[in-house]
Design an enzyme around this catalytic site. Structure first.
Site: not given
Ligand code: NAP
Length: 248
Positions: A161, A157, A144
């Site tokens: 990261k 976080y 991130s």
């Molecule tokens: P999200 O929409 O909240 O989705 C998170 C995913 O992770 C869901 O499929 C969830 O499954 C799964 N998950 C949560 N806890 C878990 C566990 N203990 N074991 C296995 N799976 C688990 O998040 P996102 O925004 O797509 O983020 C995905 C990645 O991108 C993350 O690493 C996040 O830090 C990174 N990221 C996101 C952003 C952003 O702006 N969105 C920015 C920078 C980085 P369940 O539904 O089953 O819990």
């Protein structure tokens, strides 16, 4: 399905929602057989699998909390039992527990480190054994911009990261001689459930030169590229930001 990943096996942690869901679709569209991991959202994971199968692709859903070493093992075993190999690992599962440092409880710290950093270690270690034997593989870790520039309220976080960035570079060096590449993708603000409750949108947009949040599909496109052979074969140990120009 025919594409640049035909017959490749891809594991996407947290593939049920958000960036992971879009990534599962993108890799399947490129021909990969996809393991869609989730922790709790079984209906959402099943829907991803069903949608991939409807378009002629192959996918399975596997429940495993990858912050737990034993459950990470169940996930990777499910992939090898089904398809015998793992060619692409996308370490995407992540959570936030945002609060200012003074208010941050040890459990807020630990939960984020356990999944966002240790989970990456558990899955990568297991898959590295397979990839080193295969003499090929792609590992793509989702970091991130918070890990590169810090973000108030995200000490846990951003530490996790930043840890992923260091981990990526070390493992890239360890595995390069066997044809395995390891890269990190560092998104900025992407529209998913994770960013759903961000209230100060206008203030955030001021810092994004492209003037908008990113789409999960845009991040998935970059991940698909990094997984592709030969397109990304000569890229390893890199952190690719995809953030509308926030970090430059
Ligand atoms: P999200 O929409 O909240 O989705 C998170 C995913 O992770 C869901 O499929 C969830 O499954 C799964 N998950 C949560 N806890 C878990 C566990 N203990 N074991 C296995 N799976 C688990 O998040 P996102 O925004 O797509 O983020 C995905 C990645 O991108 C993350 O690493 C996040 O830090 C990174 N990221 C996101 C952003 C952003 O702006 N969105 C920015 C920078 C980085 P369940 O539904 O089953 O819990």
């Amino acid at each position: 399905m025919a594409g640049e990943l035909t017959d490749k096996v891809a594991v996407v942690t947290g593939g049920s929602r958000g960036i992971g869901r879009a990534t599962a679709f993108a890799l399947a569209a490129a021909g990969a057989q996809v393991v869609v991991n989730y922790a709790r959202s079984s209906a959402a994971a099943d829907a991803v699998v069903a949608a991939i199968r409807e378009t002629g692709g192959s996918a399975i859903a596997v429940q495993a909390d990858v912050s737990d070493a034993a459950q990470a093992e169940i996930l990777i075993k499910a992939a090898t039992e089904k398809w015998g190999r793992v060619d692409v690992l996308v370490n995407n599962a992540g959570i936030t527990r945002d609060t200012l440092l003074l208010r941050m409880k040890p459990e807020d710290w630990q939960a984020v480190i356990d999944l966002n950093l240790s989970g990456v270690f558990y899955c990568t270690r297991l898959v590295s054994k397979l990839m080193l034997k295969q003499r090929s593989g792609r590992i793509i870790n989702i970091a991130s911009v918070a890990g590169l520039m810090g973000n108030p309220g995200q000490a846990n976080y951003s530490a996790a990261k930043a840890g992923v960035v260091g981990f990526t570079k070390t493992v890239a060096k360890e595995m390069a001689a066997r044809g395995v590449t390891v890269n990190a993708v560092a998104p900025g603000f992407i529209k998913t459930d994770m960013t759903d409750d961000l209230s100060n949108t206008e203030a955030i947009l001021k810092y994004i030169p492209l003037g908008r949040y990113g789409e999960a599909e845009e991040v998935a496109g970059l991940i698909r590229f990094l997984a592709a052979d030969p397109a990304a074969a000569y890229i390893t140990g890199q952190v690719l930001t995809i953030d509308g120009g926030m970090v430059m």
